[in-house]
Design a protein around this motif. Structure first.
Motif, short mmCIF file in Angstrom:
data_model
loop_
_atom_site.label_atom_id
_atom_site.label_comp_id
_atom_site.label_asym_id
_atom_site.label_seq_id
_atom_site.Cartn_x
_atom_site.Cartn_y
_atom_site.Cartn_z
N ILE A 269 39.50 -33.91 -30.33
CA ILE A 269 38.20 -34.31 -29.78
C ILE A 269 38.39 -35.62 -29.00
O ILE A 269 39.14 -36.49 -29.46
N ALA A 270 37.78 -35.70 -27.83
CA ALA A 270 37.83 -36.97 -27.07
C ALA A 270 36.53 -37.72 -27.32
O ALA A 270 35.44 -37.19 -27.10
N LEU A 271 36.66 -38.94 -27.79
CA LEU A 271 35.49 -39.75 -28.15
C LEU A 271 34.94 -40.48 -26.92
O LEU A 271 35.66 -40.66 -25.93
N PRO A 272 33.68 -40.92 -26.99
CA PRO A 272 33.12 -41.68 -25.87
C PRO A 272 33.97 -42.94 -25.61
O PRO A 272 34.48 -43.51 -26.56
N HIS A 273 34.11 -43.39 -24.41
CA HIS A 273 33.62 -42.86 -23.15
C HIS A 273 34.81 -42.52 -22.25
O HIS A 273 34.79 -42.83 -21.07
N SER A 274 35.85 -41.92 -22.83
CA SER A 274 36.99 -41.56 -21.98
C SER A 274 37.67 -40.32 -22.55
O SER A 274 37.83 -40.19 -23.77
N ASN A 378 35.33 -31.78 -19.21
CA ASN A 378 36.55 -32.59 -19.15
C ASN A 378 36.35 -34.09 -19.06
O ASN A 378 37.31 -34.85 -19.15
N ARG A 379 35.13 -34.54 -18.79
CA ARG A 379 34.92 -35.99 -18.59
C ARG A 379 33.72 -36.46 -19.40
O ARG A 379 32.69 -35.79 -19.40
N ASN A 380 33.87 -37.60 -20.05
CA ASN A 380 32.76 -38.15 -20.83
C ASN A 380 32.56 -39.63 -20.51
O ASN A 380 32.29 -40.43 -21.38
N PHE A 381 32.74 -39.97 -19.22
CA PHE A 381 32.57 -41.37 -18.81
C PHE A 381 31.15 -41.83 -19.14
O PHE A 381 30.20 -41.04 -19.05
N GLY A 472 36.63 -54.61 -14.64
CA GLY A 472 37.79 -54.53 -15.53
C GLY A 472 38.65 -53.30 -15.30
O GLY A 472 38.73 -52.78 -14.19
N ASP A 473 39.27 -52.81 -16.38
CA ASP A 473 40.17 -51.64 -16.31
C ASP A 473 39.37 -50.34 -16.26
O ASP A 473 38.22 -50.28 -16.66
N LYS A 474 40.05 -49.29 -15.82
CA LYS A 474 39.57 -47.90 -15.87
C LYS A 474 38.18 -47.71 -15.26
O LYS A 474 37.31 -47.03 -15.83
N ILE A 475 37.97 -48.34 -14.11
CA ILE A 475 36.72 -48.09 -13.40
C ILE A 475 36.82 -46.72 -12.74
O ILE A 475 37.76 -46.46 -11.99
N THR A 476 35.89 -45.84 -13.06
CA THR A 476 35.95 -44.47 -12.54
C THR A 476 35.13 -44.36 -11.25
O THR A 476 34.30 -45.23 -10.96
N GLN A 532 39.68 -43.96 -11.17
CA GLN A 532 39.99 -42.75 -11.97
C GLN A 532 38.93 -41.69 -11.73
O GLN A 532 37.80 -41.99 -11.41
N GLY A 533 39.31 -40.44 -12.00
CA GLY A 533 38.30 -39.39 -12.03
C GLY A 533 38.26 -38.58 -10.75
O GLY A 533 39.28 -38.05 -10.32
N SER A 534 37.10 -38.53 -10.16
CA SER A 534 36.84 -37.53 -9.12
C SER A 534 37.53 -37.84 -7.80
O SER A 534 38.07 -38.92 -7.58
#
Ligand code: MIC
Ligand code: SF4
Length: 640
Positions: A269-274, A378-381, A472-476, A532-534
């Motif tokens: 399971i992928a937890l919020p928010h990634s 596939n995404r839970n940003f 910060g990091d991982k800006i989608t 990241q992402g789309s």
């Protein structure tokens, strides 16, 4: 030399460059796909090239994202797409035919071909041994113009599968396990190639699920061999004549190997928010859920629906849970209807949604305040569902269906045996719901929502700017350019630009425009894995419209980096990562000798407020440097 499958297919499509890791190459693109949310801009760009019709082997235009049609904008967009497709020789897939990646796999993808799509989950077709790559709309427009695609020859990571999945464990759990290992950052210019004995235990729809979410790791594509399971799938689709066997050479050399025994995989399971926050379902068991949604391009095949329906059979979903299911395509929907699966789901209290992206992109089914939503996509940003305070968890259809019955997260391991599920010998297939181009022209319909493609300009030699935003990091790209209820502005850059960075800082857009009016440029500073992402190129086009001239980050993801270059925004990387801490939002910035710096790849950022100089490196290929000097790709290719 013993070749990987990646090498073999690239070799047969190589136009120029050396097939060595990290080298710039150009490959021929056989197939293209677009979807409506990125497609309108893509076809406007294609029109700007002035060509009569598309030049590649097969081009398909899907309507699957903006199907809700609240207001006139979406319908106008669809009409533009339908009429431009007819005029330019593109196959058109109506709203209702299904999600582009599912439909492409069913009807058009072929082993050994290359596919470029204006959607980051285009690699889904790797499940049928196609090199399938996600890109910005402009890159796809150029591929439709017959130009080769520029890419970096990748690091080929071999994922060696052995064993077989245990009962209740599915392909989604495999890819979540892979994501747990590789994480969602640091995989730029890599590809995942699956091989080994375990491969034959997975069907094409299962392989497609695995390739689909390779996108979350940021790899260029994922690919499986073409074997007897591929033939079995093509036979079901009535396309067996398109089968060719394809495999890596025995003993092929991979740059890295990750071995995975399928029997060691558990429900994940992928937890919020990634999608990268992966844990075992077992560890979360008992957590109350408010919403369960089954569907999306990751998990909406007939097989996924079959498993969900069989788990639900004889049960009613927990009354506290809102359960909804979206079949991935018209084909899946029709078969699920004909074989009684939909009837079972409805009896269990499920709502049946349209075959479209829908909930996955926050178009509808937004969860309640602070609620827990369990989904198979596939995404839970954060905020992508349309509800910022909601917690979205990503799971397999098995976990989702069982949890819907219980009302809390439940582990399906050992509980269901789907090793021999009843799949129709022939899938339902009706190509009459596509519009095939017939050479006839018609008027291209342009409603008031259809704007002109944006124009970018060559950069001045000196950038006088304000550090307009530090993140910060991982800006989608969902942070940069929100979708959901803002999606309908995709064809209207001026309007859509009002919402740039809306989930992060609502005043960003107006601040940028004020700076622009004062004759200043804007600069964005970010941490690791920016973009990241789309594949949405709006995350570059709209900032460009607001006068953003550069993004300075610790690292930038592949598709977004290409989109920035395509629209003349400089992708710059800190030479010393510690410098990220030294500069602040609002600082006055000066960059001199821009043209020479683009050529050399070395920049110096002068922070006038802090009175410091910071060295930066331009993250761009030689081809991209050339276009940056001209202010973007369209300026480089006009009149192809
Ligand atoms: C997504 O899943 O984020 C999208 C919506 O499909 C995007 C494309 C878009 O923003 O239109 C993607 O994956 O590229
Ligand atoms: Fe559609 Fe979601 Fe797939 Fe994107 S990830 S193509 S929004 S179903």
């Amino acid at each position: 030399m013993k070749s990987t499958l990646t090498r073999k297919i690239i070799e047969s499509h190589l136009v120029s460059g050396e097939m060595k890791k990290g080298q710039e190459i150009k490959i021929r693109v056989d197939h293209t796909l677009t979807q409506d949310a990125t497609g309108t801009m893509c076809y406007l760009e294609f029109e700007a090239l002035g060509l009569d019709s598309v030049k590649n082997e097969l081009a398909v235009s899907y309507v699957d994202h903006n199907t809700v049609q609240v207001g006139y904008e979406n319908f106008d967009d669809h009409e533009y797409l339908r009429t431009v497709a007819k005029n330019k020789g593109v196959i058109f897939s109506h709203a209702g035919n299904g999600i582009c990646h599912q439909v492409q796999l069913e009807s058009f993808s072929r082993p050994g071909k290359t596919l470029l799509g204006s959607d980051s989950h285009t690699p889904t077709s790797g499940g049928i041994a196609e090199i399938a790559i996600g890109a910005g709309g402009l890159d796809v427009a150029l591929a439709m113009a017959g130009l080769p695609f520029n890419m970096i020859y990748p690091k080929v990571v071999g994922i060696k599968l052995s064993g077989r999945l245990n009962k209740g464990v599915s392909a989604k759990d495999v890819i979540l396990t892979v994501i747990e290992h590789f994480t969602v950052k640091g995989n730029v210019n890599s590809v995942f190639e699956y091989f080994g004995d375990g491969v034959k235990t997975l069907s094409v729809p299962e392989r497609a699920t695995i390739c689909n979410m390779g996108a979350e790791c940021g790899v260029t594509f994922s690919i499986f061999p073409s074997d007897e399971r591929t033939l079995e799938f093509l036979k079901r689709e009535g396309r067996e004549d398109e089968y060719i066997p394809l495999a890596p050479d025995e003993g092929a050399q991979y740059d890295e190997i990750f071995s995975l025994d399928l029997s060691s995989v558990h429900p994940m399971i992928a937890l919020p928010h990634s999608p990268g926050n992966v844990r075992r379902v077992k560890d979360l068991e008992g957590l109350k859920v408010d919403q369960v949604l089954i569907g999306s391009c990751t998990n909406s095949s007939y097989e996924d629906l079959y498993k969900s329906a069989k788990i639900l059979e004889g049960h009613i979903a927990c009354p506290d849970v809102s359960l909804a299911i979206a079949p991935g395509s018209r084909q899946v929907f029709k078969m699920a209807l004909d074989n009684g699966l939909i009837s079972q789901m409805v009896s269990s209290g499920a709502r049946i949604l349209e075959s479209a992206c829908g909930f996955c992109i926050g178009n509808h089914q937004s969860p309640g305040t602070d609620s827990v939503s369990l989904r198979t996509n596939n995404r839970n940003f954060e905020g992508r569902s349309g509800t910022k305070s909601a917690k979205v968890y990503l799971v397999s259809p098995e976990t989702a269906a069982l949890s819907a019955i219980n009302g809390y997260i439940s582990d399906p391991e050992g509980k269901y045996d789907f090793s021999s599920i009843e799949v129709p010998e022939r899938y339902y297939s009706d190509m009459s719901t596509f519009i095939f181009p017939d050479g006839e022209k018609c008027e291209i319909k342009r409603g008031p929502n259809i704007g002109n493609p944006p124009i970018s300009h060559a950069p001045d030699d000196e950038i006088d700017a304000v550090l307009a935003l530090k993140v910060g990091d991982k800006i989608t790209t969902d942070h940069i350019m929100p979708a959901g209820n803002r999606l309908k502005y995709r064809s209207n850059i001026k309007e859509y630009s009002k919402y740039v960075f809306e989930p992060v800082d609502e005043t960003f857009s107006s601040r940028c425009l004020e700076n622009k009016q004062k004759g200043k440029k804007n600069i964005i500073v970010a941490g690791l894995s920016y973009g990241q992402g789309s594949s949405r190129e709006h995350a570059a086009i709209c900032p460009m419209y607001l006068g953003v001239q550069a993004v300075v980050a610790l690292s930038i993801e592949r598709i977004h980096q290409a989109n920035l270059c395509n629209f003349g925004i400089l992708p710059l990387i800190f030479k010393n990562s510690g410098d990220y801490e030294k500069i602040e939002q609002g600082d006055e910035i000066l960059v001199k000798s821009v043209h020479e710096s683009i050529r050399s790849g070395n920049f110096t950022l002068i922070d006038k407020t802090k009175n410091i100089e910071i060295p930066l490196v331009l993250f761009a290929s030689e081809d991209q440097k050339e276009m940056l000097l001209l202010g973007g790709r369209l300026n480089m290719v006009k009149g192809v």
